[in-house]
Design a protein around this motif. Structure first.
Motif, PDB file in Angstrom:
ATOM      1  N   ALA A  16       5.153  -2.632  -3.479  1.00  0.00           N
ATOM      2  CA  ALA A  16       5.310  -3.047  -4.879  1.00  0.00           C
ATOM      3  C   ALA A  16       5.302  -1.864  -5.835  1.00  0.00           C
ATOM      4  N   THR A  17       4.418  -0.901  -5.572  1.00  0.00           N
ATOM      5  CA  THR A  17       4.300   0.184  -6.548  1.00  0.00           C
ATOM      6  C   THR A  17       5.524   1.091  -6.521  1.00  0.00           C
ATOM      7  N   GLU A  36       1.549   4.029  -4.534  1.00  0.00           N
ATOM      8  CA  GLU A  36       0.951   4.178  -3.206  1.00  0.00           C
ATOM      9  C   GLU A  36       1.862   5.012  -2.310  1.00  0.00           C
ATOM     10  N   TYR A  83      -1.325  -8.171  -7.274  1.00  0.00           N
ATOM     11  CA  TYR A  83      -2.024  -8.391  -8.542  1.00  0.00           C
ATOM     12  C   TYR A  83      -2.359  -7.090  -9.242  1.00  0.00           C
ATOM     13  N   TYR A  84      -2.321  -7.133 -10.548  1.00  0.00           N
ATOM     14  CA  TYR A  84      -2.722  -5.983 -11.371  1.00  0.00           C
ATOM     15  C   TYR A  84      -3.607  -6.467 -12.507  1.00  0.00           C
TER      16      TYR A  84
HETATM   17  P1  FAD Z   1       1.209  -2.135  -0.013  1.00  0.00           P
HETATM   18  O1  FAD Z   1       2.532  -1.996   0.619  1.00  0.00           O
HETATM   19  O2  FAD Z   1       0.704  -3.493  -0.231  1.00  0.00           O
HETATM   20  O3  FAD Z   1       0.134  -1.308   0.809  1.00  0.00           O
HETATM   21  C1  FAD Z   1      -1.202  -1.321   0.382  1.00  0.00           C
HETATM   22  C2  FAD Z   1      -2.105  -0.729   1.453  1.00  0.00           C
HETATM   23  O4  FAD Z   1      -2.057  -1.525   2.627  1.00  0.00           O
HETATM   24  C3  FAD Z   1      -1.709   0.656   1.914  1.00  0.00           C
HETATM   25  O5  FAD Z   1      -2.256   1.646   1.103  1.00  0.00           O
HETATM   26  C4  FAD Z   1      -2.277   0.706   3.309  1.00  0.00           C
HETATM   27  O6  FAD Z   1      -3.641   1.030   3.262  1.00  0.00           O
HETATM   28  C5  FAD Z   1      -2.133  -0.714   3.770  1.00  0.00           C
HETATM   29  N1  FAD Z   1      -0.889  -0.849   4.555  1.00  0.00           N
HETATM   30  C6  FAD Z   1       0.287  -1.369   4.133  1.00  0.00           C
HETATM   31  N2  FAD Z   1       1.188  -1.337   5.131  1.00  0.00           N
HETATM   32  C7  FAD Z   1       0.581  -0.781   6.188  1.00  0.00           C
HETATM   33  C8  FAD Z   1       0.981  -0.487   7.539  1.00  0.00           C
HETATM   34  N3  FAD Z   1       2.201  -0.751   7.977  1.00  0.00           N
HETATM   35  N4  FAD Z   1       0.077   0.056   8.355  1.00  0.00           N
HETATM   36  C9  FAD Z   1      -1.173   0.318   7.939  1.00  0.00           C
HETATM   37  N5  FAD Z   1      -1.608   0.070   6.682  1.00  0.00           N
HETATM   38  C10 FAD Z   1      -0.747  -0.468   5.825  1.00  0.00           C
HETATM   39  N6  FAD Z   1      -3.720  -1.598  -8.396  1.00  0.00           N
HETATM   40  C11 FAD Z   1      -3.467  -0.775  -9.431  1.00  0.00           C
HETATM   41  O7  FAD Z   1      -2.868   0.289  -9.258  1.00  0.00           O
HETATM   42  N7  FAD Z   1      -3.851  -1.112 -10.718  1.00  0.00           N
HETATM   43  C12 FAD Z   1      -4.490  -2.260 -10.995  1.00  0.00           C
HETATM   44  O8  FAD Z   1      -4.812  -2.531 -12.143  1.00  0.00           O
HETATM   45  C13 FAD Z   1      -4.782  -3.151  -9.906  1.00  0.00           C
HETATM   46  N8  FAD Z   1      -5.436  -4.310 -10.111  1.00  0.00           N
HETATM   47  C14 FAD Z   1      -5.691  -5.150  -9.072  1.00  0.00           C
HETATM   48  C15 FAD Z   1      -6.362  -6.344  -9.308  1.00  0.00           C
HETATM   49  C16 FAD Z   1      -6.619  -7.220  -8.263  1.00  0.00           C
HETATM   50  C17 FAD Z   1      -7.336  -8.510  -8.526  1.00  0.00           C
HETATM   51  C18 FAD Z   1      -6.198  -6.876  -6.954  1.00  0.00           C
HETATM   52  C19 FAD Z   1      -6.452  -7.813  -5.810  1.00  0.00           C
HETATM   53  C20 FAD Z   1      -5.538  -5.695  -6.713  1.00  0.00           C
HETATM   54  C21 FAD Z   1      -5.281  -4.813  -7.762  1.00  0.00           C
HETATM   55  N9  FAD Z   1      -4.590  -3.617  -7.537  1.00  0.00           N
HETATM   56  C22 FAD Z   1      -4.354  -2.777  -8.596  1.00  0.00           C
HETATM   57  C23 FAD Z   1      -4.028  -3.280  -6.214  1.00  0.00           C
HETATM   58  C24 FAD Z   1      -2.583  -3.800  -6.143  1.00  0.00           C
HETATM   59  O9  FAD Z   1      -2.580  -5.217  -6.117  1.00  0.00           O
HETATM   60  C25 FAD Z   1      -1.829  -3.350  -4.881  1.00  0.00           C
HETATM   61  O10 FAD Z   1      -2.602  -3.612  -3.758  1.00  0.00           O
HETATM   62  C26 FAD Z   1      -1.473  -1.902  -4.895  1.00  0.00           C
HETATM   63  O11 FAD Z   1      -0.714  -1.597  -6.035  1.00  0.00           O
HETATM   64  C27 FAD Z   1      -0.666  -1.510  -3.654  1.00  0.00           C
HETATM   65  O12 FAD Z   1       0.473  -2.324  -3.565  1.00  0.00           O
HETATM   66  P2  FAD Z   1       1.773  -1.848  -2.785  1.00  0.00           P
HETATM   67  O13 FAD Z   1       2.633  -3.030  -2.545  1.00  0.00           O
HETATM   68  O14 FAD Z   1       2.391  -0.669  -3.441  1.00  0.00           O
HETATM   69  O15 FAD Z   1       1.179  -1.343  -1.387  1.00  0.00           O
END
Ligand code: FAD
Length: 690
Positions: free
Chosen positions: A484-485, A469, A448-449
């Motif tokens: 996702a990022t 991230e 979600y964003y």
């Molecule tokens: P992911 O792969 O999901 O990883 C996220 C975190 O999970 C990592 O940093 C780490 O701490 C942990 N993790 C993942 N894999 C492992 C592993 N193997 N071992 C240990 N730890 C792990 N983000 C924004 O940038 N802008 C926004 O406006 C924004 N709005 C949001 C609104 C809501 C309501 C919510 C719930 C979230 C929001 N976020 C926002 C956060 C966003 O949804 C994501 O969580 C974020 O972008 C990271 O996603 P990702 O798939 O890149 O990282």
């Protein structure tokens, strides 16, 4: 309609005994006909399925139903794990159930030799998850009515409860607490403690593990169960479909559902059906090497999607190719990656979490959270399939020793394939049944964003502000990267034809299944939120949004700027923004200047830089400096908003606000805290934190 011709062909083939079902010899030692009762649709959902939970249990011979209230998949995953363990360790006949799919007025007729489990996540401001809303309203309702109308309506009911929450939120684990209270009040008997997992402290998994063992002991006693040695039994049967290739039109290669497979996706677009949206523009917001923050404009004009300023957009990511390859390789599936398989639930209450027939590659790339943190319990399960004795011993140790697991797996952010590779010294883990992976790895979740555009200004284009991230971790050669990022980063690099795209990003299959995402598309849906500007634009607003927490406030400010351009008068609009350095990560600087030009004194930007000069300045410090003015605005019924980091910032801001009210109004802090609580209850204080 659910029973398509292919299913019939498969069934016929099985009846004739011509399909090699036992793909891995004895490991697949299941004797019952896997298709006997699971000829449902793609995910096993049956038409006309009963909403009566007692009937559902009886029909399928179950004595333990495990309900989940889940938003991001963790509660659902825990429910499956309880089902699995109940069955394999205690011979319980378990089924997992989505709270949304049943009615609750006959909870008073569940026989007392059965047990009902609730695994309940608390979402946002103490709210139930989307799928738990009806249940929650029913069970906590003032005059809840049950079918038999007994005086102590639930004296028959044995239940078990575990909650998933985050202690950084005001209403920590309120779902499980309130449901537990309601059930007790109705006379139900809880078995074991009502467990609480804390995501805020990062101990969710360990809290769950620590809770479940004593719960099983209590349940064992209550129902007179006998413990036995747990043997892995697959929940899903996997059949190689030799007549099909990945190019056959009926084979899913990543499409989320049938409409997408047929190339005719239609709305409504939602959590089960994404819109493949074109990205209009995308660019970098930071001015520093090695840290990225993306701004993306997503075009929803050709869909029936709508949004309002303050809503959330969900992005459906694809796993990076590098990790897909690693996963397939360690399971010794690389050569078979494009083989077509059908996956069927071997038991009627289980659901296949993706549509089939499909390929291993598509399942791993589009449907499994293969990069996520690994569950310790899962490692213990996989020990049985280790390639040698040493690996088996190591897996058992990792599974059983919390601290050892933490030091070897958690701190390096290893995902499942990386753990297997390290433990087995690179040997393949070809004995792991693929079903175990489907069961043990959660479903890939949309991210979600907070929408950073204004629907008043641009109703058909949604903006995202997302920080990429990436973390360098000691003991790891490559950095940890969010799923996702980095996918979004790859899309942005491709869209802008950047000469030096990140090599990792290049591995994403960004043109999607059958190249249908080509031309820079991303699958999305919109989730409506309660995070909203006051309906009266003359009300003042105070916004605290450091880092990407600024996202929804960009939307709010653009909305008010547009109102001014339309000739309306808007109230004072203050944004507290914080970042490291003005030269590095001060995003949207030019936009604030433009807003100032249009809005004049009604807009003010207060800045906090944490890495400029010797003192670290954060938004909460700036807020404190403005005590007098903040208090005056609150007295004029200003709305107060906080967005961003839930772990520290949001809590500190809450504390500082209470201090401000206490000092400025000369009242005790406890009283001021009460006022802040009431502001939250009346929506004058709103949070959008993650
Ligand atoms: P992911 O792969 O999901 O990883 C996220 C975190 O999970 C990592 O940093 C780490 O701490 C942990 N993790 C993942 N894999 C492992 C592993 N193997 N071992 C240990 N730890 C792990 N983000 C924004 O940038 N802008 C926004 O406006 C924004 N709005 C949001 C609104 C809501 C309501 C919510 C719930 C979230 C929001 N976020 C926002 C956060 C966003 O949804 C994501 O969580 C974020 O972008 C990271 O996603 P990702 O798939 O890149 O990282």
């Amino acid at each position: 309609a659910e029973l398509d011709t292919l299913d019939i062909i498969v069934l016929a083939a099985i009846l004739l005994g011509t399909v090699a079902y036992f793909t891995k010899g004895t490991l697949w030692g299941v004797t019952k006909d896997p298709y006997s009762s699971s000829l449902g649709g793609a995910n096993g959902a049956k038409a006309g399925k009963t909403r009566n939970l007692v009937e559902a249990m009886e029909e399928s011979g179950k004595n333990c139903i495990i309900f989940y209230g889940s938003q991001t998949g963790t509660a659902e995953d825990y429910a499956s794990r309880l089902a699995k363990e109940g069955k394999s360790r205690y011979g319980l006949e378990t089924m997992v159930a989505d709270l949304e799919e049943y009615d609750y007025d006959n909870l008073d007729t569940v026989p007392s030799d059965k047990v009902v489990m609730f695994v309940l996540a608390t979402y946002g401001e103490g709210e139930p998850t989307d799928n738990a809303v009806d249940f929650y309203e029913f069970i906590t309702g003032e005059d809840v009515n049950f079918s038999e109308g007994r005086e102590v309506p639930l004296d028959n009911l044995n239940y078990v409860a575990f909650g998933l929450g985050n202690n950084t939120y005001e209403h920590y684990n309120s779902m499980v607490r309130n449901v537990n209270k309601a059930l007790e009040k109705l006379g139900a008997h809880r078995i074991g403690e009502a467990g609480e997992g804390d995501d805020g402290a990062g101990t969710m998994e360990e809290d769950f593990l620590a809770w479940k063992d004593p719960m099983w002991v209590a349940l064992q006693r209550k129902l007179g169960l006998e413990e036995r040695e747990a043997v892995y039994e697959p929940i899903f049967g996997i059949v190689e479909r030799e007549g099909l290739t990945k190019d056959s039109p009926e084979v899913y290669v990543g499409e989320p559902n049938k409409m997408h497979l047929e190339g005719t996706p239609k709305g409504p677009f939602n959590a089960h059906n994404p819109y493949i949206a074109p990205i209009a523009t995308s660019y970098e917001l930071f001015n520093v090497k090695d840290r990225n923050c993306l701004h993306m404009e997503i075009d929803i004009s050709a869909s029936n999607l709508t949004y309002q300023t303050g809503d959330h957009i969900a992005v459906w990511p694809t796993n990076p190719g590098e990790e897909v390859d690693r996963f397939l390789d360690i399971l010794d599936l690389t050569d078979k990656r494009h083989n077509v398989i059908s996956v069927k639930a071997l038991e009627p209450t289980a659901k296949v979490p993706f549509p089939t027939p499909t390929t291993y590659d598509a399942i791993v790339r589009y449907h499994m959270e293969i990069c996520a943190p690994v569950s310790r319990q899962f490692l213990a399960t996989l020990a049985a399939f280790a390639p040698d004795e040493a690996s088996k011993a190591e897996m058992t140790k990792l599974g059983g020793d919390k601290d050892y697991f933490h030091s070897k797996v958690n701190v390096h952010h290893l995902n499942i394939a990386r753990v297997l590779k390290t433990v087995g010294n690179g040997k393949k883990w070809g004995k792991i049944p693929f079903s175990a992976m489907i069961e043990g790895v959660t479903k890939l979740q949309p991210r979600y964003y907070s929408i950073s555009s204004s629907s008043l200004e641009q109703p058909k284009t949604i903006a995202i502000t997302a920080v990429v991230e990436k973390q360098d971790l000691p003991g790891r050669e490559d950095p940890f990267r969010g799923v996702a990022t980095n996918y979004l980063l790859a899309l942005k690099e491709k869209q802008n034809g950047e000469p030096e795209p990140t090599p990792f990003g290049l591995t994403y299959e960004i043109t999607g299944p059958r190249n249908r995402y080509d031309g820079i598309h991303v699958p999305v849906h919109v989730r409506h939120s309660n995070f909203k500007l006051p309906s009266d634009p003359s009300k003042p607003v105070i916004m605290i949004g450091p880092g990407t927490g600024v996202a929804p406030f960009r939307g709010f400010i653009r909305e008010r700027k547009k109102m001014v351009e339309n000739g309306e008068t808007v109230g004072k609009t203050i944004l507290f923004f914080g970042c490291r350095k003005p030269t590095e990560d001060f995003m949207y600087e030019k936009e604030w200047e433009e807003a100032k030009k249009v809005m004049g004194d009604s807009f003010e930007l207060v800045l906090a830089f944490s890495r400029q000069g010797t003192k670290k300045v954060y938004v909460q410090h700036r807020l404190k400096e403005r005590s007098k003015e903040i208090n005056e605005l609150l007295e004029k019924k200003a709305y107060f908003y906080v967005c961003g980091d839930a772990a520290n910032m949001a809590r500190e801001v809450n504390t500082v606000l209470a201090q401000i009210i206490s000092e400025e109004r000369g009242i005790p802090e406890a009283k001021a805290e009460e006022i802040v609580k009431n502001m939250r209850a009346s929506n004058q204080y709103q949070e959008d934190v993650w």
